[in-house]
Scaffold this motif. Sequence first.
Motif, mmCIF file in Angstrom:
data_model
loop_
_atom_site.group_PDB
_atom_site.id
_atom_site.type_symbol
_atom_site.label_atom_id
_atom_site.label_comp_id
_atom_site.label_asym_id
_atom_site.label_seq_id
_atom_site.Cartn_x
_atom_site.Cartn_y
_atom_site.Cartn_z
ATOM 1 N N VAL A 107 0.884 -1.371 0.027
ATOM 2 C CA VAL A 107 -0.004 -0.072 -0.035
ATOM 3 C C VAL A 107 0.827 1.357 0.068
ATOM 4 O O VAL A 107 0.642 2.202 -0.823
ATOM 5 N N HIS A 108 1.885 1.215 0.937
ATOM 6 C CA HIS A 108 2.729 2.701 1.079
ATOM 7 C C HIS A 108 3.772 2.799 0.057
ATOM 8 O O HIS A 108 4.400 3.835 -0.068
ATOM 9 N N LEU A 109 4.125 1.648 -0.826
ATOM 10 C CA LEU A 109 5.234 1.922 -1.612
ATOM 11 C C LEU A 109 4.484 2.313 -3.005
ATOM 12 O O LEU A 109 5.190 2.566 -3.889
ATOM 13 N N LYS A 110 3.463 2.217 -2.998
ATOM 14 C CA LYS A 110 2.798 2.563 -4.353
ATOM 15 C C LYS A 110 2.972 3.908 -5.043
ATOM 16 O O LYS A 110 3.368 3.959 -6.040
ATOM 17 N N PRO A 111 2.861 5.037 -4.037
ATOM 18 C CA PRO A 111 3.478 6.434 -4.703
ATOM 19 C C PRO A 111 4.716 6.620 -4.805
ATOM 20 O O PRO A 111 5.285 7.571 -5.279
ATOM 21 N N ILE A 112 5.459 5.595 -4.475
ATOM 22 C CA ILE A 112 7.203 5.944 -4.306
ATOM 23 C C ILE A 112 7.762 5.193 -5.536
ATOM 24 O O ILE A 112 7.535 4.104 -6.100
ATOM 25 N N LYS A 113 8.734 6.072 -6.102
ATOM 26 C CA LYS A 113 9.433 5.766 -7.387
ATOM 27 C C LYS A 113 10.643 4.895 -6.619
ATOM 28 O O LYS A 113 11.507 5.251 -6.332
ATOM 29 N N LEU A 114 10.552 3.547 -7.067
ATOM 30 C CA LEU A 114 11.639 2.427 -6.596
ATOM 31 C C LEU A 114 12.563 2.057 -7.565
ATOM 32 O O LEU A 114 12.362 2.029 -8.805
ATOM 33 N N SER A 115 13.626 1.845 -7.198
ATOM 34 C CA SER A 115 14.787 1.159 -8.095
ATOM 35 C C SER A 115 14.378 -0.246 -8.294
ATOM 36 O O SER A 115 13.724 -0.782 -7.407
ATOM 37 N N LYS A 116 15.020 -0.881 -9.248
ATOM 38 C CA LYS A 116 14.517 -2.046 -9.712
ATOM 39 C C LYS A 116 14.632 -3.338 -8.779
ATOM 40 O O LYS A 116 14.207 -4.137 -8.798
ATOM 41 N N GLU A 117 15.693 -2.905 -7.997
ATOM 42 C CA GLU A 117 16.230 -4.237 -7.121
ATOM 43 C C GLU A 117 15.500 -4.412 -5.968
ATOM 44 O O GLU A 117 15.433 -5.456 -5.378
ATOM 45 N N MET A 118 14.579 -3.254 -5.838
ATOM 46 C CA MET A 118 13.709 -3.294 -4.827
ATOM 47 C C MET A 118 12.646 -4.539 -4.541
ATOM 48 O O MET A 118 12.098 -4.931 -5.469
ATOM 49 N N ASP A 119 12.657 -5.167 -3.388
ATOM 50 C CA ASP A 119 11.699 -6.277 -3.369
ATOM 51 C C ASP A 119 10.973 -6.208 -1.803
ATOM 52 O O ASP A 119 11.392 -6.054 -0.895
ATOM 53 N N VAL A 120 9.757 -6.371 -1.796
ATOM 54 C CA VAL A 120 8.824 -6.214 -0.874
ATOM 55 C C VAL A 120 9.331 -7.301 0.338
ATOM 56 O O VAL A 120 9.093 -6.978 1.424
ATOM 57 N N GLU A 175 10.144 8.112 4.880
ATOM 58 C CA GLU A 175 11.570 8.525 5.480
ATOM 59 C C GLU A 175 12.726 8.207 4.347
ATOM 60 O O GLU A 175 13.638 8.771 3.956
ATOM 61 N N ALA A 176 12.451 7.061 3.604
ATOM 62 C CA ALA A 176 13.354 6.224 2.546
ATOM 63 C C ALA A 176 13.528 7.372 1.341
ATOM 64 O O ALA A 176 14.276 7.718 0.836
ATOM 65 N N ALA A 177 12.314 7.667 1.234
ATOM 66 C CA ALA A 177 12.083 8.641 -0.006
ATOM 67 C C ALA A 177 12.801 10.031 0.276
ATOM 68 O O ALA A 177 13.377 10.510 -0.594
ATOM 69 N N LEU A 178 12.847 10.390 1.392
ATOM 70 C CA LEU A 178 13.201 11.693 1.771
ATOM 71 C C LEU A 178 14.916 11.477 1.535
ATOM 72 O O LEU A 178 15.485 12.297 1.257
ATOM 73 N N ILE A 179 15.214 10.541 2.122
ATOM 74 C CA ILE A 179 16.490 10.212 2.200
ATOM 75 C C ILE A 179 17.310 10.179 0.842
ATOM 76 O O ILE A 179 18.130 10.746 0.498
ATOM 77 N N ALA A 236 16.774 4.258 6.471
ATOM 78 C CA ALA A 236 15.531 4.918 7.025
ATOM 79 C C ALA A 236 15.020 3.570 8.158
ATOM 80 O O ALA A 236 14.680 4.221 9.307
ATOM 81 N N VAL A 237 15.270 2.458 8.131
ATOM 82 C CA VAL A 237 14.871 1.446 9.146
ATOM 83 C C VAL A 237 16.047 2.064 10.444
ATOM 84 O O VAL A 237 15.377 1.833 11.688
ATOM 85 N N ASP A 238 17.142 2.070 10.147
ATOM 86 C CA ASP A 238 17.961 2.375 11.371
ATOM 87 C C ASP A 238 17.454 3.761 12.001
ATOM 88 O O ASP A 238 17.313 3.665 13.334
ATOM 89 N N ARG A 239 17.084 4.682 11.204
ATOM 90 C CA ARG A 239 16.681 5.914 11.910
ATOM 91 C C ARG A 239 15.395 5.809 12.822
ATOM 92 O O ARG A 239 15.326 5.900 13.936
#
Length: 270
Positions: free
Chosen positions: A199-212, A233-237, A254-257
């Motif tokens: 749900v929350h990744l939908k608006p985010i532009k992801l690199s191809k390597e990304m997996d849920v 947070e990840a998108a902001l970084i 972002a997880v660390d933060r």
Amino acid sequence: SKAKVFEKGKGTDVTFKDVAGLEGAKEEVQEIVAFLKNPQKYTDLGAKIPKGAILVGPPGTGKTLLAKAVAGEADVPFFSLSGSDFVEMFVGVGASRVRDLFKQAKEKSPSIIFIDEIDAIGRARGKNNNMGSNDERENTLNQLLTEMDGFGTNSGVIILAATNRADVLDKALMRAGRFDRQIYVDMPDLNERKQIFEVHLKPIKLSKEMDVDFLAKQTPGFSGADIANLCNEAALIAARKDKKAVEKQDFLDAVDRIIGGLEKKNKIIT
Ligand code: ATP
């Protein structure tokens, strides 16, 4: 939980699609949607429609979201208030807010009233609490009970409340004809975290390597709210680094933060 005291009875555009996981809770509130959409189907058979249900579960698990989705699915107005808004209120104000809210909801019925953090009002009477005055909290609670008893079963208003602490609530709230249903909203498991990420990744532009799967595995102990926060947070970084897409490393940072933040929060509590 930052909701204004009144969200003046507007509809919501949240639907069950926005609520990831929580299959059991969604199934239970389906019936409330059905009541709101077609009360006559029930009343014609002599059935009494329940007045309210309490959503019980840890912070950030989607209780408010689910309540809004009920209003959205049934296409009815959503009135909300938060128990914490009644903290340190002048004498008489809490009770009159409750009265007003019910009046408005009845005028616009079928409708939903949502009371977030009901424990701030509905703590067992005669115990200490963080309200400005114990009397005022009791007045507010009494007014709530009066309102719930006062309207007929078939008024078309359904009251949903949310709490992290069902154990501290005044038993009078749970009596038959009041909040006689409890619906559990739990922390997400691995598979549910995956669905929340979707749900929350939908608006985010992801690199191809990304997996849920990877993200869900990296986030045990995260609530839905934590996951929503993490994605942003990840998108902001990534944006700060002028990237064209959000990468795995941005999520890990972002997880660390967020874990740092959670640890701090826990330290304050204990
Ligand atoms: P609190 O007890 O702190 O009031 P809550 O249980 O009411 O929390 P919400 O306010 O509904 O939690 O959740 C905050 C945000 O987290 C939501 O608006 C949504 O973005 C996200 N979220 C939480 N749970 C889910 C879920 N199951 N599916 C999708 N998003 C979720």
